[in-house]
Motif scaffolding. Structure first.
Motif, PDB file in Angstrom:
ATOM      1  N   PRO A  91       0.823  -1.213   0.000  1.00  0.00           N
ATOM      2  CA  PRO A  91       0.000   0.000   0.000  1.00  0.00           C
ATOM      3  C   PRO A  91       0.857   1.264   0.000  1.00  0.00           C
ATOM      4  N   ALA A  92       0.477   2.225  -0.833  1.00  0.00           N
ATOM      5  CA  ALA A  92       1.127   3.543  -0.921  1.00  0.00           C
ATOM      6  C   ALA A  92       2.598   3.452  -1.328  1.00  0.00           C
ATOM      7  N   LEU A 116       5.410   4.458   6.639  1.00  0.00           N
ATOM      8  CA  LEU A 116       4.265   3.930   7.376  1.00  0.00           C
ATOM      9  C   LEU A 116       3.234   5.015   7.641  1.00  0.00           C
ATOM     10  N   ASP A 151       2.168   7.120   5.716  1.00  0.00           N
ATOM     11  CA  ASP A 151       1.279   7.254   4.562  1.00  0.00           C
ATOM     12  C   ASP A 151       0.075   6.325   4.661  1.00  0.00           C
ATOM     13  N   TRP A 152       0.126   5.366   5.561  1.00  0.00           N
ATOM     14  CA  TRP A 152      -0.976   4.423   5.721  1.00  0.00           C
ATOM     15  C   TRP A 152      -2.048   4.934   6.679  1.00  0.00           C
ATOM     16  N   SER A 189      -5.103   6.842   7.749  1.00  0.00           N
ATOM     17  CA  SER A 189      -6.247   7.453   7.074  1.00  0.00           C
ATOM     18  C   SER A 189      -7.505   7.144   7.881  1.00  0.00           C
ATOM     19  N   PRO A 239       1.255  -6.005   5.336  1.00  0.00           N
ATOM     20  CA  PRO A 239       1.045  -4.592   4.993  1.00  0.00           C
ATOM     21  C   PRO A 239      -0.410  -4.181   4.837  1.00  0.00           C
ATOM     22  N   ASP A 240      -1.236  -5.001   4.178  1.00  0.00           N
ATOM     23  CA  ASP A 240      -2.629  -4.593   3.994  1.00  0.00           C
ATOM     24  C   ASP A 240      -3.374  -4.558   5.323  1.00  0.00           C
ATOM     25  N   ALA A 294      -2.161  -1.358   7.167  1.00  0.00           N
ATOM     26  CA  ALA A 294      -2.817  -0.179   6.614  1.00  0.00           C
ATOM     27  C   ALA A 294      -4.259  -0.074   7.102  1.00  0.00           C
ATOM     28  N   GLN A 350      -6.533   2.772   9.887  1.00  0.00           N
ATOM     29  CA  GLN A 350      -7.794   3.438   9.592  1.00  0.00           C
ATOM     30  C   GLN A 350      -8.756   3.342  10.771  1.00  0.00           C
TER      31      GLN A 350
END
Length: 614
Positions: free
Chosen positions: A194-195, A288, A290-291, A293, A498-499, A502, A506
């Motif tokens: 991701p990202a 990291l 950037d994840w 959100s 990673p997914d 991320a 959230q």
């Protein structure tokens, strides 16, 4: 059908812990015929009778006769002969022995003669071949004693010169499980994180690809093109290790562990997680932060999504796991259980996707450990074949030098938890596992550490979790990798995919630390509440070295090996920036570490446990 395999290390442990457990187990199994026939001496079975403190059940004394009471098998060590496979009864000097109690169906066929485990080695310069051979000799444990793949590469283009200069090179490592002619696919998969940021790659398909791990979840990767261009990459969390040796301001060698580079030079550095090295320069692949959100999901939907992501990560880890030769039978897969939320969640996900029949679970601790009964409860609930390993002071003292050598750290909290990890991984390897699942990462993603509850304002908790994750490669993730690799095992950490990471960023902080109850990891507990025992779902967070009972044992070991005079001599000594020796434990660990790693630069690769001092 669940199975328990119990390993007891001395008669005191047997007389206390085993008597209570066996009595309960026999009572629970009363009237059932689930246990195998009793195995007597011979045919690979060794009967072991403890010393003066004898087991008793129903008025029958001794392990030999205990076997006949309810169909228990008392067997010797089924793994390879090991000098450290037994311990004595404290300071009493009684004879060493080892006992196993087994019930349930036999194990499935286990993995034998598998492909090379995860390792990556690169040497450059006129002595590249000789240097590579020296490095390979120091990492034989990671490959299970097998030789890694040695592709033919005449030279690579290294350094920051324009264009990068070509130098002789030699490589060794693990071939990725890609189909013939599709090795380049492994390189493109690192950009599925991701990202992930774009990085300019050499033109064409790489001629050689070596990979420790399985992109995009956990990996270190090296690729070489026909013109000698080379790329190296490491996953965002640093779940797989990688270091490099620097000379004249440029990398000249790379290796999966520090000890391999110690044979070549002094300037050893950490290959930064989430980076690629290409065209002689490092480039950041992902941050990291950037994840972080927001999501529109409600708590129930977020919990369902989380459960699916954990299961997906488990399945990917198995699908990309250790290969086996034809006719070897289906591999046994290990679960390292502490009985805490994280490892139990991974176990439940593994049962859901892989089925319990191919899984073996393992737990380790002292006779009064909090972890053992909870791990046993989880194993019984999920129908797992389960091994409990009970250890004492002498065995810990015996393996401690090896633990620190493999760990490559003297950080006291990390060493404590690593000893139990080392012993439990050894049991998994002896049982035939080559792939094991661990629960590492849950605390960093879902705010499992108690000190996080005191952080105000609440939005700063996310910042602290990012700091913990970014340092995990030199702390908890390093422990998992080194202690499993020490026995030729490959570790999978599904909670750190990673997914999933991320998605966790959230999640609102209030779904991690419940605002009313203060319960940590609330959403993770909710995601698996209906699959695990209530007592386990509600179990408060405990550090691994506390739950296993190792903390008190380590203090006793240090007390016997470091005198008061030694402590006073070293007390207050600064051995790293802001790190001083203040206890006998610290003095002992530092002393052992320095025997193995005299280079000052190695100390700079160590991460220090943040949650103890914050």
């Amino acid at each position: 059908m669940s199975q328990l395999l119990l390993v007891a290390k001395n008669s005191a442990v047997q007389a206390g812990f085993l008597q209570g457990f066996l009595t309960a187990a026999a009572r629970a199994g009363s009237g059932r015929s689930r246990t195998p026939p009793v195995s007597g001496p011979g045919a690979g079975t060794a009967v072991c009778t403890p010393g003066p403190s004898r087991l008793k059940y129903g008025g029958v004394s001794g392990l030999q006769t205990l076997g006949a009471v309810r169909g228990w098998e008392v067997a010797g060590n089924t793994g390879p002969t090991r000098a450290d496979a037994s311990t004595d009864d404290g300071a009493s000097g009684r004879e060493k022995h080892r006992c196993r109690l087994v019930t349930g169906s036999p194990r499935p066929d286990v993995l034998r003669g598998a492909k090379t485990m995860g390792v990556l080695l690169i040497a450059t310069g006129e002595k590249a071949e000789a240097d590579l051979q020296a490095m390979e000799g120091r990492l034989r444990h990671r490959t299970g004693g097998r030789s890694p793949c040695r592709p033919r590469v005449r030279e690579t283009r290294m350094g920051a010169d324009r264009p990068p200069r070509s130098v002789p090179a030699a490589l060794a490592g693990t071939l990725p499980p890609a189909p013939e002619g599709a090795a380049g696919r492994e390189v493109t998969r690192i950009f599925e994180i991701p990202a992930a940021r774009s990085v300019t790659l050499p033109e064409g398909e790489p001629q050689v690809v070596l990979c420790d791990g399985h992109p995009p979840d956990a990996f270190t990767l090296a690729a070489v093109w026909e013109d000698g261009s080379i790329l190296l990459a490491r996953d965002p969390l640093g779940l797989r290790p990688l270091y490099y040796l620097e000379e004249g301001g440029r990398p000249v060698a790379f290796a999966s562990e520090v000890k391999a580079l110690c044979a070549l030079g002094d300037e050893i550095k950490v290959f930064p997680p989430g980076h690629v090295f290409v065209n002689g320069e490092f480039h950041r692949l992902v941050r990291l932060a950037d994840w972080v959100s927001e999501s529109d999901l409600d708590a129930s939907s977020a919990a369902a999504r989380l459960a699916r992501l954990v299961e997906d990560a488990v399945e990917r880890g198995y699908a990309s796991g250790v290969a086996q030769p034809a006719g070897a039978g289906e591999a046994a897969v290990g679960l390292l259980l502490s009985g805490g939320v994280d490892s139990s969640v991974v176990a439940a996900a593994a049962v859901a996707r892989l089925g319990s029949e191919k899984l073996l679970s393992f737990a380790a601790g002292t006779s009064d450990s909090e972890d053992l009964p909870r791990a046993r409860q989880v194993a019984e609930h999920l129908g797992l074949r389960h091994t409990e390993y009970v250890f004492g002071v002498n065995e810990v003292a015996e393996v401690l030098p090896d633990v620190i050598y493999h760990l490559e750290s003297f950080d006291a909290p990390l060493v404590r938890s690593s000893v139990a990890n080392y012993l439990i991984a050894r049991e998994a390897a002896a049982a035939g596992c080559r792939l094991v699942y661990c629960g590492e990462g849950g605390d960093e993603l879902f705010a499992g550490y108690h000190y996080l509850k005191d952080i105000e304002p609440r939005d700063r908790v996310t910042d602290e979790l990012l700091v913990l994750l970014e340092g995990g490669h030199a702390n908890g993730f390093q422990r998992v990798d080194r202690m499993t690799a020490a026995h030729g095992l490959e570790a999978r950490v599904p909670l750190s995919a990673p997914d999933l990471v991320a998605a966790a960023f959230q999640v609102p902080v209030d779904w991690k630390i419940h605002p009313e109850t203060g319960q940590e990891k609330w959403l993770l507990r909710e995601a698996f509440r209906d699959r695990l025992p209530h007592e386990v779902v509600e179990r408060p967070k405990a550090k691994f070295y506390e739950g296993s009972g190792i903390e008190g044992v380590m203090a006793r070991v240090a007390e016997t090996q470091v005198s008061d005079a030694d402590l006073e001599k070293d007390r207050g000594r600064e051995v790293a920036p802001g790190v001083t020796l203040d206890t006998k434990e610290q003095v002992l660990y530092y002393r052992i570490f320095r025997e193995h790693f005299p280079q000052e630069s190695v100390v700079e690769t160590i991460g220090w446990t943040r949650t103890v001092v914050s």
